[in-house]
Design a protein around this motif. Structure first.
Motif, mmCIF file in Angstrom:
data_model
loop_
_atom_site.group_PDB
_atom_site.id
_atom_site.type_symbol
_atom_site.label_atom_id
_atom_site.label_comp_id
_atom_site.label_asym_id
_atom_site.label_seq_id
_atom_site.Cartn_x
_atom_site.Cartn_y
_atom_site.Cartn_z
ATOM 1 N N GLU A 90 58.021 16.009 53.335
ATOM 2 C CA GLU A 90 59.205 16.836 53.093
ATOM 3 C C GLU A 90 59.091 17.612 51.773
ATOM 4 N N SER A 91 57.889 18.139 51.561
ATOM 5 C CA SER A 91 57.669 18.948 50.354
ATOM 6 C C SER A 91 56.835 20.172 50.719
ATOM 7 N N THR A 92 56.843 21.127 49.819
ATOM 8 C CA THR A 92 56.031 22.335 49.987
ATOM 9 C C THR A 92 54.792 22.229 49.104
ATOM 10 N N THR A 93 53.659 22.451 49.677
ATOM 11 C CA THR A 93 52.423 22.485 48.884
ATOM 12 C C THR A 93 51.867 23.899 48.901
ATOM 13 N N GLU A 94 51.283 24.288 47.788
ATOM 14 C CA GLU A 94 50.776 25.661 47.661
ATOM 15 C C GLU A 94 49.271 25.630 47.417
ATOM 16 N N TYR A 95 48.556 26.367 48.270
ATOM 17 C CA TYR A 95 47.108 26.479 48.156
ATOM 18 C C TYR A 95 46.735 27.806 47.486
ATOM 19 N N THR A 96 45.654 27.771 46.772
ATOM 20 C CA THR A 96 45.057 28.994 46.236
ATOM 21 C C THR A 96 43.702 29.180 46.905
ATOM 22 N N ILE A 97 43.521 30.332 47.531
ATOM 23 C CA ILE A 97 42.234 30.674 48.135
ATOM 24 C C ILE A 97 41.610 31.774 47.267
ATOM 25 N N THR A 98 40.468 31.479 46.700
ATOM 26 C CA THR A 98 39.768 32.460 45.867
ATOM 27 C C THR A 98 38.469 32.839 46.551
ATOM 28 N N VAL A 99 38.362 34.114 46.900
ATOM 29 C CA VAL A 99 37.166 34.636 47.548
ATOM 30 C C VAL A 99 36.415 35.471 46.500
ATOM 31 N N THR A 100 35.232 35.024 46.120
ATOM 32 C CA THR A 100 34.455 35.676 45.062
ATOM 33 C C THR A 100 33.123 36.167 45.612
ATOM 34 N N ASN A 101 32.736 37.344 45.155
ATOM 35 C CA ASN A 101 31.429 37.886 45.543
ATOM 36 C C ASN A 101 30.540 37.979 44.300
ATOM 37 N N PRO A 102 29.680 36.985 44.068
ATOM 38 C CA PRO A 102 28.750 37.085 42.937
ATOM 39 C C PRO A 102 27.670 38.131 43.165
ATOM 40 N N GLY A 103 27.618 38.674 44.392
ATOM 41 C CA GLY A 103 26.631 39.701 44.671
ATOM 42 C C GLY A 103 25.364 39.109 45.271
ATOM 43 N N PRO A 104 24.251 39.820 45.096
ATOM 44 C CA PRO A 104 24.135 41.010 44.246
ATOM 45 C C PRO A 104 24.715 42.300 44.837
ATOM 46 N N SER A 105 24.917 42.327 46.161
ATOM 47 C CA SER A 105 25.410 43.549 46.793
ATOM 48 C C SER A 105 26.917 43.464 47.018
ATOM 49 N N ASP A 106 27.554 44.633 47.151
ATOM 50 C CA ASP A 106 28.953 44.659 47.559
ATOM 51 C C ASP A 106 29.073 44.096 48.968
ATOM 52 N N ALA A 107 30.182 43.417 49.231
ATOM 53 C CA ALA A 107 30.429 42.870 50.566
ATOM 54 C C ALA A 107 31.410 43.793 51.292
ATOM 55 N N PHE A 108 31.046 44.176 52.510
ATOM 56 C CA PHE A 108 31.869 45.089 53.288
ATOM 57 C C PHE A 108 32.540 44.335 54.433
ATOM 58 N N ASN A 109 33.803 44.727 54.669
ATOM 59 C CA ASN A 109 34.590 44.159 55.765
ATOM 60 C C ASN A 109 34.610 42.626 55.695
ATOM 61 N N VAL A 110 35.151 42.138 54.581
ATOM 62 C CA VAL A 110 35.268 40.694 54.386
ATOM 63 C C VAL A 110 36.548 40.234 55.099
ATOM 64 N N LEU A 138 34.536 44.180 48.921
ATOM 65 C CA LEU A 138 34.650 43.250 47.805
ATOM 66 C C LEU A 138 33.403 43.457 46.946
ATOM 67 N N ALA A 139 33.583 44.197 45.863
ATOM 68 C CA ALA A 139 32.449 44.580 45.031
ATOM 69 C C ALA A 139 31.812 43.358 44.393
ATOM 70 N N ALA A 140 30.528 43.482 44.100
ATOM 71 C CA ALA A 140 29.821 42.403 43.411
ATOM 72 C C ALA A 140 30.503 42.113 42.080
ATOM 73 N N GLY A 141 30.761 40.826 41.830
ATOM 74 C CA GLY A 141 31.413 40.427 40.601
ATOM 75 C C GLY A 141 32.928 40.378 40.687
ATOM 76 N N GLU A 142 33.496 40.765 41.828
ATOM 77 C CA GLU A 142 34.947 40.779 41.959
ATOM 78 C C GLU A 142 35.425 39.617 42.838
ATOM 79 N N SER A 143 36.727 39.335 42.716
ATOM 80 C CA SER A 143 37.346 38.249 43.485
ATOM 81 C C SER A 143 38.648 38.736 44.103
ATOM 82 N N MET A 144 39.054 38.062 45.159
ATOM 83 C CA MET A 144 40.355 38.279 45.781
ATOM 84 C C MET A 144 41.019 36.910 45.917
ATOM 85 N N THR A 145 42.301 36.851 45.525
ATOM 86 C CA THR A 145 43.021 35.572 45.547
ATOM 87 C C THR A 145 44.184 35.640 46.527
#
Length: 588
Positions: free
Chosen positions: A331-351, A384-391
């Protein structure tokens, strides 16, 4: 004209003499001259005998031998060459009116010369000399000339010099194959080769390191070799660096000149091209290098090399999903964090990020990538460019019967991309929480005492709280009687709060504390002074006091809080008849 005369009578003992004079013979006439006489008679019994009726004269000859050489067969543009011209009269007769002519070769503007007698020297385009003394070169005499000039840098074709010697005296061997010296133009087979450190493929976001090797396969020294390698399309020239084994270096296009390259020698260039992580993942990198020189190259086909590198993009997508806990509360709410990171070396397309709603969970919402929604996440990140993250943040409500009906709470996210992932596995994409225990837990590290008041007891941002002070066994070298508690998934009537104990609030050696389960009934034990202020309200001595004092500014004319007062001493050896347990909330 033939002499033909008849003597009617030639008495015995008489002599008749004839004198014959010829015309002047031509200068070039070199044949023997023979005169023949004969006599006949009609007198019987006489026989004409003639032992000297024929006279042969040989011509006067002078065999002039000429050699013209610079001691080499191939010239080098820019080189100073010296020719030695040797003129010898091998006789047998003196050579008359000997003349020497030596013109500059075609393409040579002037030369210098000097003979070995110090008679003739100078600078010009032709030697015109009379040899010997008054034009007579005695048999056995030799005259030698030294002729020097510089071969122009742009000279091409054959380099031919010709020495001409003439004389009025007949030369029995007029042909002269050593009067001419011909040097061939140098040739050098320049070969260029190129390799890529990654073979025939490149990866966007990494350095493409090319090795360009220029080799002279001979047979002669190569002059002024121009080496070029243009930066491929789509690459910023200012980011490209190169250096050669000959000590040259630069940025951008490789454009270098090797002044000279000996036979079998090499110059190796290293070209570093940082390929942007955003480089077109469908495009080849075509790179061409050329090497051409001033020296004639017998095989121009190996002066150019092209290397085509195909794309091999790689994006090592790393996904971490967590709610920063290992247990869940019903009977509680839990919150998740999803971190998607691209260390590269190339940009990631259509993630594509997919996070299904867990089984038996009905309430789920999420935010991320500039959008949000309820239920399952199915969101696409175009790049998702190399070195960038999406949360992303995901919230879900856990029903009261989840533990009994399902058990562990498992939440798994799946992330895919059109760009290949060199490490496709994901060990951090799932978060698994087990149900919290059915008993109370206490902690004296989760909150400080001021935080217990501000964030747990009051938990209202607008209320001003200051001057928080406290006292417990720790002040006297005894146990800590102040802590935070949570009921977890037990039936305890208060979900969380502050616990004050006249003893040990946290489990320790031989002491239970307030944590459950409690199989021994003994929770705590204290041995420190009481609170003198409490005696104003509960007369008599007291011991083992744990208290917190603070100032606060209320935001309304009333407030309330829940509390539970308990003691493990009730029913235990009649302690309730001897000791008094006190809980006080004093407002002043």
């Amino acid at each position: 004209v033939t002499l033909l005369e008849t003597l009617a009578l030639l008495p015995a003992g008489t002599t008749v003499t004839y004198t014959i004079t010829t015309q002047e013979w031509p200068v070039a006439f070199a044949e023997p001259i023979t005169a023949t006489a004969s006599a006949t008679t009609t007198t019987p019994a006489f026989t004409v005998v003639c032992n000297s009726c024929e006279d042969t004269d040989l011509p006067e000859l002078a065999d002039i031998v000429v050699t013209n050489t610079n001691g080499q067969t191939i010239y080098t543009p820019g080189q100073t060459v010296t020719y030695t011209v040797t003129i010898t009269n091998q006789g047998p007769a003196p050579a008359q009116n000997v003349a020497f002519t030596y013109p500059a070769p075609a393409g040579i503007s002037s030369f210098t010369w000097a003979d070995n007698y110090g008679v003739s020297s100078g600078t010009g385009i032709t030697i015109n000399d009379e040899l010997g003394i008054d034009g007579v070169l005695e048999a056995g005499a030799t005259v030698q000339y030294s002729v020097t000039f510089v071969v122009p840098d742009d000279f091409t074709g054959l380099l031919t010099t010709l020495a001409t010697v003439t004389s009025d005296t007949v030369d029995p061997t007029p042909a002269c194959i050593t009067c001419t010296d011909t040097d061939d133009a140098p040739t050098a087979d320049i070969v260029i080769a190129k390799t890529l450190n990654t073979g025939t493929a490149y990866t966007a976001g990494t350095n493409a390191v090319y090795t360009v090797t220029v080799t002279n396969d001979g047979p002669d020294l190569a002059q002024n070799i121009t080496v070029q390698d243009l930066v491929p399309a789509g690459i910023v020239p200012a980011t490209v660096n190169w250096f050669g084994s000959n000590g040259t270096s630069g940025t951008g296009n490789l454009n270098d000149v090797i002044p000279q390259l000996a036979v079998d020698a090499q110059v190796v260039y290293t070209i570093t091209i940082p390929v942007p992580s955003s480089f077109d993942q469908d495009a080849d990198i075509v790179n061409t290098a050329t090497a051409t020189g001033d020296t004639t190259d017998p095989d121009a086909a190996n002066n150019t090399v092209t290397l085509t590198a195909t794309p091999n993009p790689l994006a090592n997508i790393i996904t971490v999903k967590t709610n920063y806990q290992d247990e869940y509360l019903l009977e509680s709410t839990t919150e998740y964090t999803i971190t998607v990171t691209n260390p590269g070396p190339s940009d990631a397309f259509n993630v594509v990020v997919v996070d299904p709603r867990p089984y038996y969970i009905t309430v789920m919402s999420w935010q991320g990538n500039g959008t949000g929604g309820s239920g399952t996440i199915n969101n696409t990140i175009p790049v998702l460019a190399a070195g960038e993250s999406m949360t992303y943040t995901v919230s879900l409500f856990i029903p009261f019967d989840y533990a009994s009906f399902v058990g562990p709470l498992t939440n798994t996210v799946t992330v895919t991309s059109d760009t290949p992932d060199p490490v496709p596995g994901c060990t951090t994409c799932s978060d698994i929480d087990t149900p919290a225990g059915n008993f109370v837990n206490a902690s004296d590290t989760q909150y400080t005492v001021p935080e217990l008041i501000e964030d747990v007891l009051i938990d209202v941002e607008c209320v001003g709280i200051d001057n928080v002070t406290w006292s417990t066994g720790l002040n006297y070298g005894q146990q800590n009687g102040i802590a935070y508690f949570h009921r977890n998934n037990s039936s305890f009537p208060i979900q969380e709060g502050v616990v004050l104990v006249s003893g040990n609030a946290i489990p320790g050696p031989g002491l239970q504390g307030v944590d459950g389960p409690n199989p021994t009934n003994t929770m705590s034990d204290g041995n420190w002074p009481g609170d003198t202020e409490l005696q104003n309200y509960v007369p008599g001595a007291n011991n083992d006091a744990s208290w917190i004092k603070f100032n606060f500014v209320p935001v309304s004319n009333s407030f309330s809080f829940n509390y539970l007062f308990a003691s493990e001493e009730y029913g235990n050896s009649g302690f309730e008849c001897t000791f008094t347990d006190v809980f006080a909330f004093i407002l002043t």
